[in-house]
Scaffold this active site. Sequence first.
Site, PDB file in Angstrom:
ATOM      1  N   THR A 121       2.961   1.213  -3.012  1.00  0.00           N
ATOM      2  CA  THR A 121       1.737   0.403  -2.855  1.00  0.00           C
ATOM      3  C   THR A 121       1.411   0.326  -1.369  1.00  0.00           C
ATOM      4  O   THR A 121       2.173  -0.251  -0.593  1.00  0.00           O
ATOM      5  CB  THR A 121       1.969  -0.997  -3.449  1.00  0.00           C
ATOM      6  OG1 THR A 121       2.360  -0.824  -4.808  1.00  0.00           O
ATOM      7  CG2 THR A 121       0.720  -1.849  -3.373  1.00  0.00           C
ATOM      8  N   ASN A 209      -2.897  -5.912  -9.129  1.00  0.00           N
ATOM      9  CA  ASN A 209      -1.802  -6.879  -8.954  1.00  0.00           C
ATOM     10  C   ASN A 209      -2.337  -8.256  -8.561  1.00  0.00           C
ATOM     11  O   ASN A 209      -1.861  -9.279  -9.053  1.00  0.00           O
ATOM     12  CB  ASN A 209      -0.803  -6.376  -7.903  1.00  0.00           C
ATOM     13  CG  ASN A 209       0.296  -5.534  -8.541  1.00  0.00           C
ATOM     14  OD1 ASN A 209       0.237  -5.235  -9.738  1.00  0.00           O
ATOM     15  ND2 ASN A 209       1.285  -5.148  -7.771  1.00  0.00           N
ATOM     16  N   CYS A 261       6.600  -7.610  -5.995  1.00  0.00           N
ATOM     17  CA  CYS A 261       5.238  -7.042  -5.959  1.00  0.00           C
ATOM     18  C   CYS A 261       4.135  -8.080  -5.763  1.00  0.00           C
ATOM     19  O   CYS A 261       3.402  -8.023  -4.780  1.00  0.00           O
ATOM     20  CB  CYS A 261       4.991  -6.251  -7.232  1.00  0.00           C
ATOM     21  SG  CYS A 261       6.215  -4.972  -7.468  1.00  0.00           S
TER      22      CYS A 261
END
Length: 434
Positions: A121, A209, A261
Site C-alpha cells: 500500500t 481501507n 492496515c
Amino acid sequence: MKIAIVGTGYVGLPSGVGFATLKHNVVCIDKDQEKIRALQSGNVTLYENGMEELFGQVVKKGNLKFTTSFEGVKDADVVILAVGTPPHPKTKEADMRYIYAAAEELAPFLSGYTVIADKSTVPVGTGDEVEKIIRQKNPNADFDVVSLPEFLREGYAIHDFFNPDRIVVGADSKRACDVIKELYKSFEEKTQILFVSRKSAETVKYASNAFLAMKIHYINEMADFCEKSGADIGQVAKGMGLDKRIGNKFLNAGPGYGGSCFPKDTTAMALMAQKYGVKMGLIETTIAGNKARKIKMAERIFDIVKDIKNPKIGVLGLAFKNGTDDVRESPAVEIISAMLEKGADITAFDYQATDNAKKVLLDKIKYAHALEDVFDDADVVAVLTEWEEFKALNIEKLASKMRHKRMVDLRNLFDGQYLRTLGFVYDAIGCVKN
Ligand code: UGA
C-alpha cells in the site's frame, strides 16, 4: 509464468502460496535470513488459516522457492513488490524506504521484458518513483511498473486470494496489462478484473481501507447512541445491512478497529490529502474517534469493578481480530496497556497471538496456558478479540471459577440473556447494561 515476490509478510507469503497453487513458478525473496532459512526448511513463518497445507504441497512440487538474493528476479515475467510500508516514526506518512530499496536492488537483475507489480500500500505517485529508480539503476531494462493493490484480509488471506471481490490493475501500458491478464487468467470467469490508471489503482486501495474504517467507526458511534437510547446495535446493524446499498459487512460494533492496515492507511490518506491541500474531515474524525474509543473501553472495563480494590481482570483475546496471530495496533493490547496504567492485575488468553503479545506486553501481564485460567478468581472477564471459538465455551462451568460473575463483552459474542440467568452482570457494546 515465472513470478518473483519481494517480501514474505502477510501479503507476500500468502500470495506466493496462492500463485504457486495456480501452477505458476514462484520465488519469494526476503532480506531476513532467519525467515528465509525457516521457510526453506518447510516452516511457515506466520499463521494464516489453511496456508500450511497448501504451502507443503507447492513446496513439494517445486513451485515455491525462497531466497535472500535479488538474483531471484532473473527471468521473472512479473516481480511483485510486497514489502512493508509502515508509518514513518516521525511523520506518520507511509515509510517508503523498503519499496525504494527493493526497486534499487532488483533493477540490475532484470532480464527480458518484466512487469514490476506493486502490491504494497503506497502513496499515489509511487509507481512513477519506482519507475525512475529502476531506470536510473538499469537504463537498458525493459519493464513496466503497475499498481496491483491487495485486498486480502489477514487470517482469511488464502480464502480471499482465491475468491477476490475484484482485481484492480493500475497500468498505463497495454503490454503490461496483457501480462497481468495472463497472471490472473484463472480468475477471468469469476472475478471482475478492472483496468485503471496507475494513480487510480494506488488511490483505490487507500480509499477502500479508509471507507471500511469509517464504516466501523460509524457503527461504533451508533452503538454508543443505542446504549443511551435503549435500542440494540445488533438489531440496528441487521436492519441497515439488508439494504444492498449499505451492505451487511463491517457493521460489527466493537472496541475500535486495529491491525497493521486501517490505522496506518487512514493516517497516511489524511496526510497525503493534506499535501494536496484537501481536507479529509471524515477520515480525520474517524482516526481521532477510534483512538479515543480504546481508552474509553479500558475505562468501561474498570467501571464494572470499581467497587473492588486491585481487581483481577481476565482477558479473552490479544490479536487485533480473530483468525490471526498479529497484535499490531491491536485494540486488546491498547486496552490492556491502558488498564495496566490503572494498576490492573491481568491474565490473558489467545489462540494464536500470545507469542507476539509477549513481545509487546512483556511480563506486565500473565499469559494463560489454558483458557480456563483466565476465569480463575477473576472479578471480571473482558472479551477483546472476536474469536468464534469463545462462543462455544461452557460459561456456566467457567463462571464457577470466578470471584465475581461479571463480563464486559466488547465483541458481542455471548448471549447476554443467558449469562444474566447465570447471575452475571453483563455489559456488551450497543445495548443497555443490566
Ligand atoms: C484490511 C482490509 O479489510 C483488507 O481488504 C486489506 O487488504 C487489508 O486491510 C490491508 O490493507 O492489507 P485486515 O487489516 O486484515 O484487512 O483486517 P479487517 O478484517 O479489515 O479488520 C480490521 C479491524 O477492524 C479489526 O480490528 C477488526 O476487529 C475490526 N472490525 C472489522 C470491526 O471492528 N468490525 C467489523 O465489522 C469489521
